[in-house]
Design a protein around this motif. Sequence first.
Motif, PDB file in Angstrom:
ATOM      1  N   MET A   1       0.852  -1.164   0.000  1.00 15.60           N
ATOM      2  CA  MET A   1       0.000   0.000   0.000  1.00 15.60           C
ATOM      3  C   MET A   1       0.897   1.225   0.000  1.00 15.60           C
ATOM      4  N   SER A   2       0.582   2.168  -0.858  1.00 16.61           N
ATOM      5  CA  SER A   2       1.312   3.428  -0.870  1.00 16.61           C
ATOM      6  C   SER A   2       0.313   4.558  -0.666  1.00 16.61           C
ATOM      7  N   GLU A   3       0.823   5.707  -0.307  1.00 17.74           N
ATOM      8  CA  GLU A   3      -0.024   6.851   0.002  1.00 17.74           C
ATOM      9  C   GLU A   3       0.542   8.093  -0.670  1.00 17.74           C
ATOM     10  N   ASP A   4      -0.350   8.947  -1.202  1.00 18.08           N
ATOM     11  CA  ASP A   4       0.121  10.182  -1.817  1.00 18.08           C
ATOM     12  C   ASP A   4       0.091  11.322  -0.800  1.00 18.08           C
ATOM     13  N   THR A   5       0.419  12.517  -1.229  1.00 19.62           N
ATOM     14  CA  THR A   5       0.504  13.662  -0.316  1.00 19.62           C
ATOM     15  C   THR A   5      -0.852  14.098   0.219  1.00 19.62           C
ATOM     16  N   GLU A   6      -1.942  13.659  -0.416  1.00 18.20           N
ATOM     17  CA  GLU A   6      -3.279  13.995   0.057  1.00 18.20           C
ATOM     18  C   GLU A   6      -3.874  12.892   0.924  1.00 18.20           C
ATOM     19  N   GLY A   7      -3.083  11.867   1.238  1.00 17.89           N
ATOM     20  CA  GLY A   7      -3.542  10.780   2.090  1.00 17.89           C
ATOM     21  C   GLY A   7      -4.295   9.686   1.356  1.00 17.89           C
ATOM     22  N   ARG A   8      -4.398   9.789   0.039  1.00 16.76           N
ATOM     23  CA  ARG A   8      -5.079   8.746  -0.728  1.00 16.76           C
ATOM     24  C   ARG A   8      -4.132   7.568  -0.921  1.00 16.76           C
ATOM     25  N   CYS A   9      -4.692   6.373  -0.865  1.00 13.15           N
ATOM     26  CA  CYS A   9      -3.864   5.171  -0.945  1.00 13.15           C
ATOM     27  C   CYS A   9      -4.019   4.502  -2.300  1.00 13.15           C
ATOM     28  N   THR A  10      -3.009   3.726  -2.646  1.00 12.75           N
ATOM     29  CA  THR A  10      -3.052   2.855  -3.815  1.00 12.75           C
ATOM     30  C   THR A  10      -2.591   1.480  -3.368  1.00 12.75           C
ATOM     31  N   LEU A  11      -3.369   0.476  -3.740  1.00 14.24           N
ATOM     32  CA  LEU A  11      -3.044  -0.916  -3.439  1.00 14.24           C
ATOM     33  C   LEU A  11      -3.004  -1.648  -4.767  1.00 14.24           C
ATOM     34  N   GLU A  12      -1.964  -2.419  -4.981  1.00 16.42           N
ATOM     35  CA  GLU A  12      -1.880  -3.156  -6.235  1.00 16.42           C
ATOM     36  C   GLU A  12      -1.480  -4.588  -5.941  1.00 16.42           C
ATOM     37  N   ALA A  13      -2.216  -5.513  -6.548  1.00 18.01           N
ATOM     38  CA  ALA A  13      -1.927  -6.935  -6.386  1.00 18.01           C
ATOM     39  C   ALA A  13      -1.880  -7.572  -7.764  1.00 18.01           C
ATOM     40  N   MET A  14      -0.897  -8.440  -7.964  1.00 15.21           N
ATOM     41  CA  MET A  14      -0.752  -9.140  -9.235  1.00 15.21           C
ATOM     42  C   MET A  14      -0.504 -10.610  -8.960  1.00 15.21           C
ATOM     43  N   ALA A  15      -1.171 -11.460  -9.743  1.00 18.48           N
ATOM     44  CA  ALA A  15      -0.941 -12.899  -9.642  1.00 18.48           C
ATOM     45  C   ALA A  15      -0.932 -13.479 -11.050  1.00 18.48           C
ATOM     46  N   SER A  16      -0.056 -14.445 -11.260  1.00 11.22           N
ATOM     47  CA  SER A  16       0.024 -15.161 -12.525  1.00 11.22           C
ATOM     48  C   SER A  16      -0.094 -16.642 -12.199  1.00 11.22           C
ATOM     49  N   VAL A  17      -1.186 -17.259 -12.660  1.00 13.29           N
ATOM     50  CA  VAL A  17      -1.487 -18.634 -12.257  1.00 13.29           C
ATOM     51  C   VAL A  17      -1.847 -19.491 -13.458  1.00 13.29           C
ATOM     52  N   THR A  18      -1.772 -20.812 -13.253  1.00  8.58           N
ATOM     53  CA  THR A  18      -2.200 -21.776 -14.256  1.00  8.58           C
ATOM     54  C   THR A  18      -3.668 -22.130 -14.034  1.00  8.58           C
ATOM     55  N   ALA A  19      -4.227 -22.866 -14.963  1.00  9.43           N
ATOM     56  CA  ALA A  19      -5.655 -23.194 -14.949  1.00  9.43           C
ATOM     57  C   ALA A  19      -6.166 -23.747 -13.613  1.00  9.43           C
ATOM     58  N   PRO A  20      -5.454 -24.655 -12.944  1.00  8.46           N
ATOM     59  CA  PRO A  20      -6.009 -25.197 -11.701  1.00  8.46           C
ATOM     60  C   PRO A  20      -6.210 -24.151 -10.590  1.00  8.46           C
ATOM     61  N   HIS A  21      -5.531 -23.024 -10.684  1.00  4.52           N
ATOM     62  CA  HIS A  21      -5.616 -22.001  -9.639  1.00  4.52           C
ATOM     63  C   HIS A  21      -6.463 -20.797 -10.042  1.00  4.52           C
ATOM     64  N   TRP A  22      -6.932 -20.776 -11.286  1.00  2.06           N
ATOM     65  CA  TRP A  22      -7.633 -19.608 -11.813  1.00  2.06           C
ATOM     66  C   TRP A  22      -8.921 -19.312 -11.056  1.00  2.06           C
ATOM     67  N   THR A  23      -9.727 -20.315 -10.787  1.00  8.21           N
ATOM     68  CA  THR A  23     -11.004 -20.111 -10.101  1.00  8.21           C
ATOM     69  C   THR A  23     -10.787 -19.551  -8.699  1.00  8.21           C
ATOM     70  N   ALA A  24      -9.799 -20.063  -7.991  1.00  9.41           N
ATOM     71  CA  ALA A  24      -9.518 -19.561  -6.640  1.00  9.41           C
ATOM     72  C   ALA A  24      -9.053 -18.109  -6.683  1.00  9.41           C
ATOM     73  N   LEU A  25      -8.226 -17.759  -7.668  1.00  9.70           N
ATOM     74  CA  LEU A  25      -7.773 -16.374  -7.795  1.00  9.70           C
ATOM     75  C   LEU A  25      -8.951 -15.442  -8.062  1.00  9.70           C
ATOM     76  N   LEU A  26      -9.829 -15.824  -8.980  1.00 11.20           N
ATOM     77  CA  LEU A  26     -10.995 -14.992  -9.270  1.00 11.20           C
ATOM     78  C   LEU A  26     -11.860 -14.813  -8.031  1.00 11.20           C
ATOM     79  N   ALA A  27     -12.011 -15.865  -7.233  1.00 13.19           N
ATOM     80  CA  ALA A  27     -12.815 -15.778  -6.011  1.00 13.19           C
ATOM     81  C   ALA A  27     -12.193 -14.799  -5.015  1.00 13.19           C
ATOM     82  N   GLU A  28     -10.878 -14.831  -4.877  1.00 14.94           N
ATOM     83  CA  GLU A  28     -10.210 -13.906  -3.956  1.00 14.94           C
ATOM     84  C   GLU A  28     -10.393 -12.453  -4.388  1.00 14.94           C
TER      85      GLU A  28
END
Length: 120
Positions: A1-28
Amino acid sequence: MSEDTEGRCTLEAMASVTAPHWTALLAEVAAVLAWAHRAFPPGPGALDDGAEWDCQLQASDDGGADLPAHFDPADGRLTVPKPPTGGARHTLILTLCGTPAFAAAWAEAWDAAPPPGRRA
């Protein structure tokens, strides 16, 4: 999580998965987006226009081609085409940005650390 000078936050998440894990990633990712919609209605929008939060969802296949990604807040479902069986991977990137109130609520809801310099 990062924050700018006005206190607004940015959260970024990235995942790279194969077919068996795709449904679980979408659910999360769907769970995170459903929480944001419930906790901060009416939903995402430009922070500069007064919205509490906004998001960007990007999906791509193993070759780097963009894939359509859509979250439906009415049923809490995130739809993105499933990767083919085998070793092919799909990548999903979720970027959330929000006000200080959104950042604090997110940190509490997901048991996460608050932005640097801010206490939970």
